[in-house]
Structures are given as structure tokens and as C-alpha cells.
Design an enzyme around this catalytic site. Sequence first.
Site, mmCIF file in Angstrom:
data_model
loop_
_atom_site.group_PDB
_atom_site.id
_atom_site.type_symbol
_atom_site.label_atom_id
_atom_site.label_comp_id
_atom_site.label_asym_id
_atom_site.label_seq_id
_atom_site.Cartn_x
_atom_site.Cartn_y
_atom_site.Cartn_z
ATOM 1 N N GLU A 1 0.807 -1.240 0.000
ATOM 2 C CA GLU A 1 0.000 0.000 0.000
ATOM 3 C C GLU A 1 0.835 1.282 0.000
ATOM 4 O OE1 GLU A 1 -2.726 -0.499 3.301
ATOM 5 O OE2 GLU A 1 -3.287 -2.497 2.632
ATOM 6 N N ASN B 1 1.867 -5.155 -3.011
ATOM 7 C CA ASN B 1 0.483 -5.522 -2.672
ATOM 8 C C ASN B 1 -0.328 -4.262 -2.370
ATOM 9 O OD1 ASN B 1 -1.517 -7.544 -1.870
ATOM 10 N ND2 ASN B 1 -1.122 -6.958 0.259
ATOM 11 N N HIS C 1 -10.566 -6.302 -1.226
ATOM 12 C CA HIS C 1 -11.502 -6.063 -0.119
ATOM 13 C C HIS C 1 -12.712 -5.378 -0.754
ATOM 14 C CE1 HIS C 1 -8.845 -7.295 3.044
ATOM 15 N NE2 HIS C 1 -7.888 -6.501 2.601
ATOM 16 N N GLU D 1 -6.233 -10.747 -0.588
ATOM 17 C CA GLU D 1 -6.930 -10.512 0.691
ATOM 18 C C GLU D 1 -8.441 -10.470 0.494
ATOM 19 O OE1 GLU D 1 -5.353 -7.107 2.799
ATOM 20 O OE2 GLU D 1 -3.286 -7.587 2.259
ATOM 21 N N ASP E 1 -12.266 -10.393 0.515
ATOM 22 C CA ASP E 1 -13.473 -10.534 1.322
ATOM 23 C C ASP E 1 -14.525 -9.609 0.734
ATOM 24 O OD1 ASP E 1 -12.529 -8.076 2.292
ATOM 25 O OD2 ASP E 1 -12.173 -8.793 4.326
HETATM 26 O O1 G3I Z 1 -1.776 -6.320 18.887
HETATM 27 C C1 G3I Z 1 -2.921 -5.931 19.629
HETATM 28 C C2 G3I Z 1 -3.095 -6.868 20.758
HETATM 29 O O2 G3I Z 1 -2.006 -6.751 21.627
HETATM 30 C C3 G3I Z 1 -4.421 -6.532 21.480
HETATM 31 O O3 G3I Z 1 -4.672 -7.510 22.419
HETATM 32 C C4 G3I Z 1 -5.580 -6.503 20.481
HETATM 33 C C5 G3I Z 1 -6.887 -6.101 21.149
HETATM 34 O O4 G3I Z 1 -7.764 -5.485 20.239
HETATM 35 O O5 G3I Z 1 -5.293 -5.599 19.469
HETATM 36 C C6 G3I Z 1 -4.148 -6.033 18.754
HETATM 37 O O6 G3I Z 1 -3.872 -5.309 17.611
HETATM 38 C C7 G3I Z 1 -4.819 -5.350 16.573
HETATM 39 C C8 G3I Z 1 -4.293 -6.247 15.449
HETATM 40 O O7 G3I Z 1 -5.143 -6.138 14.325
HETATM 41 C C9 G3I Z 1 -4.186 -7.710 15.842
HETATM 42 O O8 G3I Z 1 -5.428 -8.226 16.176
HETATM 43 C C10 G3I Z 1 -5.016 -3.936 16.103
HETATM 44 O O9 G3I Z 1 -5.649 -3.190 17.112
HETATM 45 C C11 G3I Z 1 -5.820 -3.906 14.827
HETATM 46 O O10 G3I Z 1 -5.814 -2.589 14.313
HETATM 47 C C12 G3I Z 1 -5.210 -4.830 13.811
HETATM 48 O O11 G3I Z 1 -6.004 -4.769 12.657
HETATM 49 C C13 G3I Z 1 -5.429 -5.358 11.507
HETATM 50 C C14 G3I Z 1 -5.208 -4.300 10.438
HETATM 51 O O12 G3I Z 1 -4.691 -4.912 9.278
HETATM 52 C C15 G3I Z 1 -4.239 -3.240 10.896
HETATM 53 O O13 G3I Z 1 -4.324 -2.141 10.111
HETATM 54 C C16 G3I Z 1 -6.378 -6.417 10.985
HETATM 55 O O14 G3I Z 1 -6.488 -7.482 11.936
HETATM 56 C C17 G3I Z 1 -5.872 -6.969 9.653
HETATM 57 O O15 G3I Z 1 -6.859 -7.778 9.089
HETATM 58 C C18 G3I Z 1 -5.596 -5.812 8.704
HETATM 59 O O16 G3I Z 1 -5.076 -6.337 7.532
HETATM 60 C C19 G3I Z 1 -4.826 -5.405 6.481
HETATM 61 C C20 G3I Z 1 -3.653 -5.935 5.695
HETATM 62 O O17 G3I Z 1 -2.555 -6.163 6.543
HETATM 63 C C21 G3I Z 1 -3.274 -5.003 4.569
HETATM 64 N N1 G3I Z 1 -4.409 -4.726 3.721
HETATM 65 C C22 G3I Z 1 -5.615 -4.258 4.407
HETATM 66 C C23 G3I Z 1 -6.015 -5.219 5.511
HETATM 67 C C24 G3I Z 1 -7.277 -4.763 6.185
HETATM 68 O O18 G3I Z 1 -7.077 -3.572 6.845
#
Ligand code: G3I
Length: 333
Positions: free
Chosen positions: A150, A189, A225, A255, A257
Site C-alpha cells: 500500500e 500488494n 476487499h 486478501e 473478502d
Molecule cells: O496487537 C494488539 C493486541 O495486543 C491486542 O490484544 C488486540 C486487542 O484489540 O489488538 C491487537 O492489535 C490489533 C491487530 O489487528 C491484531 O489483532 C489492532 O488493534 C488492529 O488494528 C489490527 O487490525 C489489523 C489491520 O490490518 C491493521 O491495520 C487487521 O487485523 C488486519 O486484518 C488488517 O489487515 C490489512 C492488511 O494487513 C493489509 N491490507 C488491508 C487489511 C485490512 O485492513
Amino acid sequence: MPLWRYGVLGLCALMMALAQSGPPLRELAERRGILVGAAVEPSLLLQEAAYGPVLAREFNLVVAENVMKWGALQTSRGQFNFAAADLLVNFAQKHKQVIRGHTLVWHQQLPRWMYGSFSRSEMEAILSQHIRTVVGRYKGQIAYWDVVNEAIGDDARLRATPFDVLPDYIERAFRLAREADPKAKLFYNDYGAEGLGPKSDAIYSLLKSLKEKGVPIDGIGFQAHLDLGFSPQQARMAENLERFARLGLEIHITEMDVRLTGPGTKAERLQAQARLYQEILQICLRQPRCKVFTLWGVSDAHSWRAASEPLIFDVDYQPKPAYFALQRTLQQP
Ligand code: G3I
């Protein structure tokens, strides 16, 4: 909570039901010469009984949803924690699944220390240490890396990132990754570039210029997405993929969905969701350079946009119409 999401008997019932619902997607995908993947959160392998068995049965590729991101691996400068990533790699190897690494350079999910102010030479050292350490650790085990994720914004221009002190950070990242594991295929990506349009044009120009400079880039990942309003035909997605293919790039859907929100009854929306999954898979199957079709999660229970039920298994790991649509599409000649 449904018993079988957690109980052994329930799990057996689920796996028997899946066995009766036709051949696993991975088996069908293998016959078509592609990989079908899912994004994985390794903690769920330990927490949820159905997660591992469904993942192992249906998918022949896995990608780390979060645990291989910079913020997960190098929370303090120079200190790496590979425990969760190793869990994923071990699971994949045990179940003969190919691994996509996601992601080395991204403006999000960076640890706080990365937002400090660094000189050019410090950032050079930081980037180099991260890529060498991470790619080096899994050398020979990770088939594909999302090296840069990105980098182009929704305005079709390069985003501002903490890496900007190194104006050539993109090509540098690819070169470092190639050095660290010459056999891994290296990807750019991005999202919102599935069809023709300004963002996709900007990515096309970027990748074309990288190729012309001899930067080692092997492929492009289209995240996909999507919402029910997306029309691959209207967006001219097949044509878009074809121009990247002509650059000599391998193509992955990385990715996918599809949010279930929109007009109509739930049953109608589930059918529309299934059609969209089917259309994107068909586009991939018709494009000789499209080799990987990946979903951003396994079940609606754990999607990053869980509220909009975007995946092919519901919260109870029951296959949705979209699952059967993929199964049928893979079986079509
Ligand atoms: O790491 C903390 C953890 O310590 C805590 O317990 C937990 C409680 O909510 O939060 C955890 O962090 C979260 C992390 O996912 C792991 O679950 C973050 O808050 C959350 O923001 C993060 O979101 C991820 C997101 O990327 C980050 O921007 C999503 O799961 C993940 O699906 C998403 O994936 C991205 C791709 O990498 C790139 N393309 C877009 C896609 C969707 O946004």
C-alpha cells in the site's frame, strides 16, 4: 455459543458435514494449478477448536494476517519476537501449505519507535536489519513476500511514510529481500486497484519503472476487499490484470473478502456475495499469470470486518453460498 465451536464432538460433526459437502477447495485448486489461501491469526489455532482443522482441510496456502508485520516482529528496536510467526510456519509445514509473508514495508502497524526521527543512514540500517533478519529467518520456507504494501494512496500518489527519509526505500526493500532469500518471489500488494483507474494506473507506472530499472519484483497482489456494489466487469478487472501480466508479473488475489451489507434480503445478499467471489475466481483462473487466490480470514467470526460477514464460512464455520460457489467454479472446465 454453539457447542461445536469448542467441543470435540461438535468438531467431529463439523468435519463430517464438510466432508459431505464436496471436495476441499485446496484439492480442487491443485487440479487447476492454483493455490487457495487464507489469512491466519495463529493465536486462534490454540483458542478455537474448528479453526485449525478447517484451515488445514480447505487451504493450501496461508498468509499471516498480522504476526509478520513490523509492529509484531520488532516491537523494540533490534529485538525480534518470532514466536507467533513460527507457530504459523510450523502449522503450514505440517499441513503442506505454501506460505505468503505479509508484510515487510507498510506505513501501518509499525511499532511506536519507528516514528522517531532518523537520519538517512539510520533508516538505511533499520530497513536493512529488519528485512535481512525477517526474510533471512524464513529463507527457503516462505514462497512469496509482500515486500511493499500500500505505498500508493487513494489519491494515486506515493503516501507519506516513516521510510521517506530514504527516497528509494521501495526499490531498496526489494533488493534487500532478494539478497536475503533469492528464491522467494517478491510482491507489491495494494487495495482499490482491482479495476482500471487512477490508483491502478499509478501502481502500474511504479511497477513498470521498477522493472525497467532491474529491481527484483516478481508479482503484484490485488487485495480485493470488496463490497457487493463492486462489478469486475464495469471496473474492467480482467483487462487491468492483463496489463500487469504483460509486465511479466505474477498475479495474486491476496486478501479477498466481500461485505454483505446492502439492499435486499439476507438470502439475496448471500447469493450476490457468492457471485462476486465466483467472478473474481473466474478472472483469476482465466488469467494464466494468476496463481494464488487468497481470502482475508477463515470464518466471519474473526474477520477484521466481522460485522459485515465477508468470508466464506459463517461464525460457526458452516460453509456459506460463497464457499459452494468457489467449489463449483474450481470444478468447471
Ligand atoms: O496487537 C494488539 C493486541 O495486543 C491486542 O490484544 C488486540 C486487542 O484489540 O489488538 C491487537 O492489535 C490489533 C491487530 O489487528 C491484531 O489483532 C489492532 O488493534 C488492529 O488494528 C489490527 O487490525 C489489523 C489491520 O490490518 C491493521 O491495520 C487487521 O487485523 C488486519 O486484518 C488488517 O489487515 C490489512 C492488511 O494487513 C493489509 N491490507 C488491508 C487489511 C485490512 O485492513
